[in-house]
Design a protein around this motif. Structure first.
Motif, PDB file in Angstrom:
ATOM      1  N   GLY A 533       0.839  -1.190   0.000  1.00 21.02           N
ATOM      2  CA  GLY A 533       0.000   0.000   0.000  1.00 21.02           C
ATOM      3  C   GLY A 533       0.872   1.236   0.000  1.00 21.02           C
ATOM      4  N   VAL A 534       0.274   2.370  -0.330  1.00 22.88           N
ATOM      5  CA  VAL A 534       0.995   3.638  -0.232  1.00 22.88           C
ATOM      6  C   VAL A 534       1.226   3.933   1.244  1.00 22.88           C
ATOM      7  CG1 VAL A 534       0.893   6.109  -0.708  1.00 22.88           C
ATOM      8  CG2 VAL A 534      -0.010   4.477  -2.368  1.00 22.88           C
ATOM      9  N   ARG A 535       2.441   4.328   1.587  1.00 20.55           N
ATOM     10  CA  ARG A 535       2.765   4.619   2.978  1.00 20.55           C
ATOM     11  C   ARG A 535       3.603   5.895   3.053  1.00 20.55           C
ATOM     12  NH1 ARG A 535       6.579   0.974   1.221  1.00 20.55           N
ATOM     13  NH2 ARG A 535       8.726   1.311   1.949  1.00 20.55           N
ATOM     14  N   LEU A 536       3.535   6.529   4.187  1.00 17.85           N
ATOM     15  CA  LEU A 536       4.361   7.702   4.470  1.00 17.85           C
ATOM     16  C   LEU A 536       5.417   7.332   5.488  1.00 17.85           C
ATOM     17  CD1 LEU A 536       1.732  10.573   4.847  1.00 17.85           C
ATOM     18  CD2 LEU A 536       2.965   9.883   2.799  1.00 17.85           C
ATOM     19  N   GLU A 537       6.580   7.927   5.354  1.00 20.40           N
ATOM     20  CA  GLU A 537       7.606   7.818   6.384  1.00 20.40           C
ATOM     21  C   GLU A 537       7.898   9.218   6.891  1.00 20.40           C
ATOM     22  OE1 GLU A 537      10.917   5.606   4.921  1.00 20.40           O
ATOM     23  OE2 GLU A 537       9.781   3.731   4.808  1.00 20.40           O
ATOM     24  N   MET A 538       8.033   9.329   8.216  1.00 23.10           N
ATOM     25  CA  MET A 538       8.197  10.622   8.872  1.00 23.10           C
ATOM     26  C   MET A 538       9.664  10.968   9.035  1.00 23.10           C
ATOM     27  SD  MET A 538       5.215  11.857   9.393  1.00 23.10           S
ATOM     28  CE  MET A 538       3.521  11.289   9.363  1.00 23.10           C
ATOM     29  N   TRP A 539       9.943  12.262   8.822  1.00 19.41           N
ATOM     30  CA  TRP A 539      11.297  12.767   8.979  1.00 19.41           C
ATOM     31  C   TRP A 539      11.279  13.966   9.909  1.00 19.41           C
ATOM     32  CZ3 TRP A 539      15.022   9.655   7.151  1.00 19.41           C
ATOM     33  CH2 TRP A 539      14.606   8.628   6.290  1.00 19.41           C
ATOM     34  N   ASP A 540      12.308  14.744   9.900  1.00 24.31           N
ATOM     35  CA  ASP A 540      12.429  15.820  10.883  1.00 24.31           C
ATOM     36  C   ASP A 540      11.388  16.916  10.637  1.00 24.31           C
ATOM     37  OD1 ASP A 540      14.544  14.395  11.840  1.00 24.31           O
ATOM     38  OD2 ASP A 540      16.073  15.614  10.874  1.00 24.31           O
ATOM     39  N   ASN A 541      10.932  17.503  11.738  1.00 22.98           N
ATOM     40  CA  ASN A 541       9.974  18.621  11.694  1.00 22.98           C
ATOM     41  C   ASN A 541       8.669  18.249  11.011  1.00 22.98           C
ATOM     42  OD1 ASN A 541      11.726  20.468  13.017  1.00 22.98           O
ATOM     43  ND2 ASN A 541      12.807  20.804  11.085  1.00 22.98           N
ATOM     44  N   GLY A 542       8.303  16.972  11.081  1.00 18.97           N
ATOM     45  CA  GLY A 542       7.023  16.549  10.537  1.00 18.97           C
ATOM     46  C   GLY A 542       6.982  16.413   9.038  1.00 18.97           C
ATOM     47  N   THR A 543       8.134  16.410   8.364  1.00 15.65           N
ATOM     48  CA  THR A 543       8.134  16.189   6.914  1.00 15.65           C
ATOM     49  C   THR A 543       7.886  14.714   6.615  1.00 15.65           C
ATOM     50  OG1 THR A 543      10.520  15.863   6.885  1.00 15.65           O
ATOM     51  CG2 THR A 543       9.713  18.108   6.505  1.00 15.65           C
ATOM     52  N   VAL A 544       7.501  14.442   5.367  1.00 21.41           N
ATOM     53  CA  VAL A 544       7.149  13.079   4.992  1.00 21.41           C
ATOM     54  C   VAL A 544       7.749  12.747   3.635  1.00 21.41           C
ATOM     55  CG1 VAL A 544       4.983  13.075   6.303  1.00 21.41           C
ATOM     56  CG2 VAL A 544       4.975  13.781   3.895  1.00 21.41           C
ATOM     57  N   SER A 545       7.977  11.450   3.413  1.00 19.17           N
ATOM     58  CA  SER A 545       8.297  10.916   2.093  1.00 19.17           C
ATOM     59  C   SER A 545       7.251   9.868   1.763  1.00 19.17           C
ATOM     60  CB  SER A 545       9.706  10.316   2.063  1.00 19.17           C
ATOM     61  OG  SER A 545       9.886   9.347   3.086  1.00 19.17           O
ATOM     62  N   SER A 646       6.044  21.283   9.685  1.00 18.02           N
ATOM     63  CA  SER A 646       4.642  20.973   9.421  1.00 18.02           C
ATOM     64  C   SER A 646       3.792  21.330  10.647  1.00 18.02           C
ATOM     65  CB  SER A 646       4.479  19.486   9.104  1.00 18.02           C
ATOM     66  OG  SER A 646       5.194  19.130   7.949  1.00 18.02           O
ATOM     67  N   PRO A 647       2.557  21.811  10.459  1.00 19.13           N
ATOM     68  CA  PRO A 647       1.877  22.058   9.185  1.00 19.13           C
ATOM     69  C   PRO A 647       2.397  23.336   8.524  1.00 19.13           C
ATOM     70  CG  PRO A 647       0.449  22.677  10.995  1.00 19.13           C
ATOM     71  CD  PRO A 647       1.675  22.067  11.618  1.00 19.13           C
ATOM     72  N   ALA A 648       2.846  23.219   7.287  1.00 20.62           N
ATOM     73  CA  ALA A 648       3.531  24.318   6.618  1.00 20.62           C
ATOM     74  C   ALA A 648       2.598  25.437   6.202  1.00 20.62           C
ATOM     75  CB  ALA A 648       4.277  23.783   5.392  1.00 20.62           C
ATOM     76  N   CYS A 649       1.302  25.147   6.070  1.00 22.65           N
ATOM     77  CA  CYS A 649       0.381  26.156   5.542  1.00 22.65           C
ATOM     78  C   CYS A 649      -0.332  26.955   6.621  1.00 22.65           C
ATOM     79  CB  CYS A 649      -0.656  25.483   4.630  1.00 22.65           C
ATOM     80  SG  CYS A 649       0.093  24.825   3.112  1.00 22.65           S
ATOM     81  N   VAL A 650      -0.010  26.677   7.859  1.00 25.10           N
ATOM     82  CA  VAL A 650      -0.646  27.402   8.961  1.00 25.10           C
ATOM     83  C   VAL A 650       0.417  28.220   9.675  1.00 25.10           C
ATOM     84  CG1 VAL A 650      -1.965  27.200  11.089  1.00 25.10           C
ATOM     85  CG2 VAL A 650      -2.365  25.573   9.237  1.00 25.10           C
ATOM     86  N   ARG A 651       0.302  29.543   9.595  1.00 25.44           N
ATOM     87  CA  ARG A 651       1.247  30.431  10.249  1.00 25.44           C
ATOM     88  C   ARG A 651       0.486  31.583  10.903  1.00 25.44           C
ATOM     89  NH1 ARG A 651       3.909  26.757   9.908  1.00 25.44           N
ATOM     90  NH2 ARG A 651       6.043  26.457   9.143  1.00 25.44           N
ATOM     91  N   ASN A 652       0.669  31.714  12.224  1.00 18.59           N
ATOM     92  CA  ASN A 652       0.045  32.806  12.980  1.00 18.59           C
ATOM     93  C   ASN A 652      -1.469  32.855  12.779  1.00 18.59           C
ATOM     94  OD1 ASN A 652       2.618  33.717  13.900  1.00 18.59           O
ATOM     95  ND2 ASN A 652       2.908  34.777  11.931  1.00 18.59           N
ATOM     96  N   GLY A 653      -2.059  31.662  12.785  1.00 17.71           N
ATOM     97  CA  GLY A 653      -3.505  31.581  12.668  1.00 17.71           C
ATOM     98  C   GLY A 653      -4.043  31.853  11.292  1.00 17.71           C
ATOM     99  N   LEU A 691       5.293  16.001  14.560  1.00 16.83           N
ATOM    100  CA  LEU A 691       5.632  14.607  14.814  1.00 16.83           C
ATOM    101  C   LEU A 691       7.120  14.402  14.961  1.00 16.83           C
ATOM    102  CD1 LEU A 691       3.187  12.986  12.269  1.00 16.83           C
ATOM    103  CD2 LEU A 691       2.884  13.228  14.722  1.00 16.83           C
ATOM    104  N   GLY A 692       7.904  15.231  14.269  1.00 18.33           N
ATOM    105  CA  GLY A 692       9.356  15.114  14.355  1.00 18.33           C
ATOM    106  C   GLY A 692       9.816  13.698  14.171  1.00 18.33           C
ATOM    107  N   ARG A 693      10.757  13.260  15.015  1.00 16.31           N
ATOM    108  CA  ARG A 693      11.305  11.919  14.882  1.00 16.31           C
ATOM    109  C   ARG A 693      10.471  10.873  15.614  1.00 16.31           C
ATOM    110  NH1 ARG A 693      17.869  12.751  15.106  1.00 16.31           N
ATOM    111  NH2 ARG A 693      17.966  14.429  13.619  1.00 16.31           N
TER     112      ARG A 693
END
Length: 704
Positions: A533-545, A646-653, A691-693
């Motif tokens: 199945g499609v899966r995500l792997e978590m990296w630093d600062n909540g990034t994903v591959s 992450s979340p990259a699209c939310v800044r200062n509300g 989520l970080g590490r």
């Protein structure tokens, strides 16, 4: 072509380029023979040779260019007439002064109205009619010369000169010994001669080590030397086992203490290729010591590298050395030599310990990091490679000044014949051939092991039958394994760690294990369904591959190729390229990490037989995804800055990203410029994605 290993003057210093090349080319030539491809197509072209003076010259004798017309004091017009009058002359080029030209000049071919632009030259050259490439003929030319010119008094192989004062003369011969092993195993007629030659050399090396210990390169790479010594223990004429075991112990004692270094990743000489080669040191040591802790040390070193420097491709960061301070930034690079050496190390670790995690890593590196190192406008060929590759790569510049990597030159990420250093130009050749020789194994009980999946057919030892794997893996999700055996045997099938719903002939097969199938005498066919199945792997600062099966899926960028130099063949062949993007790259992935299947849709078009597997067109498979542009994620030092938190699209509300758009994520190995690690977009209503590490309970925090 003018190597000191065959009586020439090139490949000086450590004399490493020819051994690097033969380490891959010898097994390649025999694999081609096995596939009934004894001759490769001829290539029409000329080759640019850079002399020690810094000028570009054509030299008759060892370069395939024919007669140097400049020595005849011919003018341009008479050179044209001279070429036109001779059947074997296909074309010519010229340059009118003694300095290397600063811009491309024409190459004129017969029966073509327009000249082909090429790199500059400063002499007339007659271009001879091409001949098919005889791969085995090249192997015999090099190997037979080296064997015939071995020092009959000492047993030394190859040039014996001043660099021995540093104790480094042993290291390039480790690759020569590995090439000789392949030669001996593939060509029964030379087996005795090669084995004897290897024995004479290793005994001379043992004598020299008593007064001239391993130098820094040789000490760091002792495990490769020891592999050849161990092969000799099993294959050399009787009577030398005690000496060879003693030599094995000496190599370990004089070599770098990698077992200690990998525990902390601190101190020493953290050169990325040394580390990639040393990954297998505990496995190599295990063969002569049988210390059970070495398996755990091997697994531990993989985890330690992942935590500190790991990448979604299965590699670790190493732009010459490990980055200081430690980082897992996907914009930093790893050297191509490090990639192929890691493939060989992980294959060795699987061969020794049988742990599926090592074979999983072989596939991850081989099917993602390795093919991602090539690029060309047409795609799918291997003429131009990078010295350094990055997971998030938005430029491949011929002069990246400034650059984010620390120790390599400004051209280290450009694509070409020899970016930065030429070691990788010679060494990358081992990647595919040695992978092919690391697919199928024999087990201690005489059974057959399918360790890595790829289409292959292998003869069993002693004429006992064959095993074949029919598949278009890693693009497809199934493999049919056929065994024809002269006697009953056990078939061991590796079930990858990510294959949580795999089946064998319809029955569940536990992931991360070697699944056993009893094969009676005669023919047996087994179907493996990986069901990934499609899966995500978590990296630093909540990034994903994004992953599916053995493949990493990345966002391919639009490509603008600028040819900066031409070296060989027609203009689609050996060039240097600067590559810049024509499409935006700074996107966040609009996905819920807890439910990736809700927004990531997999599509399979099917691999077209005969196509270049890792091309940047006609993708065999892809994933549709929704992304949003992140305006504040900028370029830094000619590379993508580290992905925002992450979340990259939310800044200062506020929601600060662009509107959702749909894109295709494609196999990372086929990309030239790409984003392979994304921030998660998030929304104003979403829970924090910090989520970080630690990751998500349903996701892995690292490739291991």
């Amino acid at each position: 072509m003018n190597s000191v290993w065959i009586g020439g003057e090139a490949d000086t210093g450590l004399h490493e380029r020819t051994p690097y090349w033969l380490n891959g080319f010898v097994p390649l030539a025999f694999l081609l023979r096995n596939a009934n491809a004894t001759e490769l197509p001829a290539t029409r072209g000329i080759y640019k040779y850079k002399a020690s003076t810094g000028k570009y010259w054509y030299t008759k004798g060892y370069l395939p260019v024919g007669e140097d017309l400049a020595k005849r004091n011919e003018t341009f017009e008479s050179a044209e007439a001279y070429c036109n009058a001779q059947h074997e002359c296909l074309g010519f080029t010229f340059h009118g002064n003694d300095s290397a030209p600063t811009a491309p000049v024409p190459v004129y071919f017969k029966k073509e109205s327009e000249p082909v632009l090429s790199a500059g030259w400063n002499s007339y050259v007659k271009i001879l009619a091409p001949k098919p490439v005889d791969a085995l003929g090249q192997v015999h030319k090099y190997m037979d010369y080296i064997l015939a010119h071995q020092n009959t008094t000492t047993g030394w192989l190859g040039p014996d000169d001043a660099e021995k004062a540093l104790g480094n003369q042993y290291w390039p011969r480790s690759n020569m010994l590995l090439a000789m092993i392949a030669y001996a195993e593939a060509e029964p007629a030379v087996y005795d001669n090669v084995t004897k030659s290897m024995l004479l050399y290793t005994l001379e090396m043992k004598r020299r080590l008593e007064t001239l210990p391993l130098g820094e390169w040789a000490a760091a790479r002792w495990a490769d030397l020891d592999l050849s010594v161990q092969w000799l223990i099993e294959h050399a004429p009787a009577g030398h086992a005690a000496e060879l075991f003693d030599l094995s112990d000496t190599l370990h004692r004089q070599g770098t203490d990698w077992e200690a270094w990998f525990q902390t990743l601190k101190g020493g000489w953290p050169h990325n290729v040394n580390i990639a080669m040393a990954l297998k040191s505990a496995a190599v040591l295990y063969r002569t010591t049988i210390n059970s802790t070495l398996r755990e040390l091997s697994l531990g070193r993989m985890r330690n590298l992942d935590r500190a420097y790991g990448l979604p491709t299965g590699m670790f960061l190493g732009d010459e050395y490990l980055p200081t301070p430690p980082t897992r930034s996907p914009s930093r690079g790893i050297e191509l030599c490090g990639v192929v050496e890691a493939m060989f190390s992980y294959s060795t670790m699987f061969a020794v310990f049988g742990d599926t995690a090592f074979a999983d890593r072989v596939e991850r590196v081989a099917y993602n990091a390795f093919p991602a190192t090539w690029a060309s406008p047409r795609g799918g060929d291997m003429w131009a490679h990078q010295y350094l590759q990055a997971v998030n790569e938005i430029n491949a510049l011929s002069n990246a000044d400034p650059h984010v990597w620390q120790r390599d030159g400004a051209a280290a990420e450009m694509y070409g014949l020899e970016p930065n250093f030429g070691c990788c130009t010679a060494n990358f050749n081992q990647g595919w051939p040695k992978l092919a020789n690391s697919l199928i194994y024999t087990a201690a009980d005489g059974g057959v092991v399918v360790g890595v999946y790829a289409p292959v057919e292998v003869s069993l030892p002693n004429g006992q039958g064959y095993v074949s794997v029919e598949t278009s893996y890693p693009f497809s999700d199934t493999a049919t394994v056929r065994v024809k055996a002269a006697a009953a045997l056990t078939l061991y099938l590796r079930i990858p760690g990510w294959a949580e719903e795999a089946t064998v002939d319809g029955a569940p097969a536990r992931n991360g294990t070697m699944h056993e199938v009893a094969c009676p005498k005669g023919a047996t066919a087994v179907r493996v369904d990986f069901n990934p199945g499609v899966r995500l792997e978590m990296w630093d600062n909540g990034t994903v591959s994004v992953h599916r099966g053995a493949l990493l899926f990345s966002l391919p960028l639009g490509l603008n190729f600028t040819t900066t130099a031409h070296h060989f063949g027609d203009m689609a062949m050996s060039n240097d390229y600067q590559v810049t993007p024509t499409t935006p790259w700074n996107y966040a992935l609009d996905v819920d990490p807890a439910k990736p299947h809700a927004s990531l849709e997999y599509h399979f078009r099917g691999y077209q037989s005969g196509a270049a597997p890792f091309n940047h067109t006609n993708w065999a498979c892809f994933i549709t995804a929704t992304v949003r542009q992140v305006p504040y994620w900028k370029e830094r030092m000619n590379s993508a800055a580290s992905p925002p938190e992450s979340p990259a699209c939310v800044r200062n509300g506020k929601d600060v990203c662009g509107p959702p758009i749909q894109v295709q994520l494609v196999p990372h190995g086929g990309t030239d410029l790409r984003i392979g690690e994304f921030p998660v977009a998030g929304t104003l209503s979403s829970e924090p994605l910090m989520l970080g590490r630690k990751g998500n309970k349903n996701q892995k925090t690292s490739p291991t």
